[in-house]
Design a protein around this motif. Structure first.
Motif, PDB file in Angstrom:
ATOM      1  N   PRO A 187       0.814  -1.222   0.000  1.00  0.00           N
ATOM      2  CA  PRO A 187       0.000   0.000   0.000  1.00  0.00           C
ATOM      3  C   PRO A 187       0.851   1.278   0.000  1.00  0.00           C
ATOM      4  CG  PRO A 187      -0.841  -1.558   1.607  1.00  0.00           C
ATOM      5  CD  PRO A 187       0.430  -2.123   1.085  1.00  0.00           C
ATOM      6  N   GLU A 188       2.036   1.218   0.620  1.00  0.00           N
ATOM      7  CA  GLU A 188       2.909   2.397   0.629  1.00  0.00           C
ATOM      8  C   GLU A 188       3.367   2.735  -0.788  1.00  0.00           C
ATOM      9  OE1 GLU A 188       3.624  -0.354   2.585  1.00  0.00           O
ATOM     10  OE2 GLU A 188       2.589   0.456   4.338  1.00  0.00           O
ATOM     11  N   GLN A 189       3.658   1.703  -1.586  1.00  0.00           N
ATOM     12  CA  GLN A 189       4.063   1.935  -2.971  1.00  0.00           C
ATOM     13  C   GLN A 189       2.910   2.511  -3.785  1.00  0.00           C
ATOM     14  OE1 GLN A 189       5.624  -2.031  -3.825  1.00  0.00           O
ATOM     15  NE2 GLN A 189       7.590  -1.064  -4.309  1.00  0.00           N
ATOM     16  N   LYS A 190       1.706   2.034  -3.514  1.00  0.00           N
ATOM     17  CA  LYS A 190       0.551   2.563  -4.240  1.00  0.00           C
ATOM     18  C   LYS A 190       0.296   4.018  -3.857  1.00  0.00           C
ATOM     19  CE  LYS A 190      -1.629  -1.800  -5.250  1.00  0.00           C
ATOM     20  NZ  LYS A 190      -2.840  -2.597  -5.244  1.00  0.00           N
ATOM     21  N   ARG A 191       0.514   4.354  -2.577  1.00  0.00           N
ATOM     22  CA  ARG A 191       0.407   5.743  -2.165  1.00  0.00           C
ATOM     23  C   ARG A 191       1.439   6.598  -2.893  1.00  0.00           C
ATOM     24  NH1 ARG A 191       0.836   4.604   3.172  1.00  0.00           N
ATOM     25  NH2 ARG A 191      -1.070   3.462   3.475  1.00  0.00           N
ATOM     26  N   LEU A 192       2.633   6.062  -3.040  1.00  0.00           N
ATOM     27  CA  LEU A 192       3.694   6.761  -3.751  1.00  0.00           C
ATOM     28  C   LEU A 192       3.317   6.981  -5.213  1.00  0.00           C
ATOM     29  CD1 LEU A 192       6.614   7.863  -3.709  1.00  0.00           C
ATOM     30  CD2 LEU A 192       7.355   5.564  -4.345  1.00  0.00           C
ATOM     31  N   ILE A 193       2.694   5.982  -5.831  1.00  0.00           N
ATOM     32  CA  ILE A 193       2.264   6.113  -7.233  1.00  0.00           C
ATOM     33  C   ILE A 193       1.278   7.258  -7.378  1.00  0.00           C
ATOM     34  CG2 ILE A 193       0.917   4.991  -9.052  1.00  0.00           C
ATOM     35  CD1 ILE A 193       2.196   2.340  -8.168  1.00  0.00           C
ATOM     36  N   THR A 194       0.301   7.336  -6.460  1.00  0.00           N
ATOM     37  CA  THR A 194      -0.706   8.398  -6.571  1.00  0.00           C
ATOM     38  C   THR A 194      -0.097   9.772  -6.309  1.00  0.00           C
ATOM     39  OG1 THR A 194      -1.393   8.030  -4.274  1.00  0.00           O
ATOM     40  CG2 THR A 194      -2.631   6.888  -5.994  1.00  0.00           C
ATOM     41  N   THR A 195       0.903   9.836  -5.447  1.00  0.00           N
ATOM     42  CA  THR A 195       1.582  11.114  -5.222  1.00  0.00           C
ATOM     43  C   THR A 195       2.399  11.509  -6.444  1.00  0.00           C
ATOM     44  OG1 THR A 195       1.726  10.605  -2.867  1.00  0.00           O
ATOM     45  CG2 THR A 195       3.147  12.350  -3.686  1.00  0.00           C
ATOM     46  N   MET A 196       3.099  10.546  -7.018  1.00  0.00           N
ATOM     47  CA  MET A 196       3.922  10.819  -8.196  1.00  0.00           C
ATOM     48  C   MET A 196       3.069  11.198  -9.405  1.00  0.00           C
ATOM     49  SD  MET A 196       6.667   7.740  -7.778  1.00  0.00           S
ATOM     50  CE  MET A 196       7.780   8.175  -9.108  1.00  0.00           C
ATOM     51  N   ALA A 197       1.813  10.740  -9.434  1.00  0.00           N
ATOM     52  CA  ALA A 197       0.935  11.018 -10.580  1.00  0.00           C
ATOM     53  C   ALA A 197       0.651  12.505 -10.720  1.00  0.00           C
ATOM     54  CB  ALA A 197      -0.366  10.242 -10.442  1.00  0.00           C
TER      55      ALA A 197
ATOM     56  N   TYR B 142       2.913  14.744 -10.643  1.00  0.00           N
ATOM     57  CA  TYR B 142       4.077  15.389 -11.257  1.00  0.00           C
ATOM     58  C   TYR B 142       4.643  14.637 -12.462  1.00  0.00           C
ATOM     59  CZ  TYR B 142       3.845  17.500  -6.661  1.00  0.00           C
ATOM     60  OH  TYR B 142       3.410  18.124  -5.532  1.00  0.00           O
ATOM     61  N   MET B 143       4.278  13.358 -12.604  1.00  0.00           N
ATOM     62  CA  MET B 143       4.886  12.534 -13.650  1.00  0.00           C
ATOM     63  C   MET B 143       3.806  11.813 -14.445  1.00  0.00           C
ATOM     64  SD  MET B 143       7.832  10.829 -11.248  1.00  0.00           S
ATOM     65  CE  MET B 143       8.736  10.003 -12.516  1.00  0.00           C
ATOM     66  N   SER B 144       4.181  11.347 -15.621  1.00  0.00           N
ATOM     67  CA  SER B 144       3.263  10.537 -16.433  1.00  0.00           C
ATOM     68  C   SER B 144       3.324   9.093 -15.944  1.00  0.00           C
ATOM     69  CB  SER B 144       3.665  10.607 -17.902  1.00  0.00           C
ATOM     70  OG  SER B 144       4.872   9.898 -18.116  1.00  0.00           O
ATOM     71  N   PRO B 145       2.295   8.286 -16.234  1.00  0.00           N
ATOM     72  CA  PRO B 145       2.322   6.879 -15.814  1.00  0.00           C
ATOM     73  C   PRO B 145       3.520   6.113 -16.365  1.00  0.00           C
ATOM     74  CG  PRO B 145       0.105   7.508 -16.415  1.00  0.00           C
ATOM     75  CD  PRO B 145       0.985   8.662 -16.761  1.00  0.00           C
ATOM     76  N   ARG B 146       3.944   6.433 -17.560  1.00  0.00           N
ATOM     77  CA  ARG B 146       5.114   5.754 -18.142  1.00  0.00           C
ATOM     78  C   ARG B 146       6.372   6.081 -17.325  1.00  0.00           C
ATOM     79  NH1 ARG B 146       5.230   6.389 -24.085  1.00  0.00           N
ATOM     80  NH2 ARG B 146       4.141   4.425 -23.994  1.00  0.00           N
TER      81      ARG B 146
END
Length: 130
Positions: free
Chosen positions: A11-21, A23-27
């Motif tokens: 879940p921590e990684q998924k939280r990181l993904i949503t935070t990174m979204a 500023y960054m593209s999914p790719r």
């Protein structure tokens, strides 16, 4: 049981993904985190639709009809009158709470609390057979 090349994403990684979204593209996120692009897209879609980072499973099964208060009421009746029948318990429950449930529901609820039935056996001696 994992199938194919699936792996658990914390879940921590998924939280990181949503935070990174933000500023960054999914790719770019997939490249930086070494998580598949499809998982990144699904995590972002889940976040946008539900507001949660991961899908949480629903409660399994149907909710119980009898509340703990109802069961303690039935226990009190059994303690007061140990030889009470299920139909009498059903009637008392209906008269006091207005809740009509099947006798099997009452039996199962009491059984979950540790109550058992006494079984009646008829013993015949050799001298007195009917």
């Amino acid at each position: 049981m994992p199938q194919g090349n699936r792996r658990h994403i914390a879940p921590e990684q998924k939280r990181l993904i949503t935070t990174m979204a933000n500023y960054m593209s999914p790719r770019e996120i997939a490249t930086a985190t070494h998580i598949s692009k499809r998982t990144v897209y699904r995590t972002i879609a889940t976040w946008r639709s539900t507001g949660k980072h991961a899908k949480v499973p629903l409660e399994l099964g149907r909710p119980r009809i009898l509340t703990p208060f109802d069961i303690s009421f039935l226990e009190g009746l059994v303690l007061r009158t140990p030889d009470i029948y299920l139909v009498e318990l059903q009637t008392h429950l209906y008269m006091s709470t207005g809740l009509y449930v099947a006798q099997t529901t009452i039996r199962d609820a009491l059984r979950r609390r540790g109550y058992t039935r006494k079984r009646v056996r008829v013993f015949f001696s050799n001298s007195a057979r009917l």
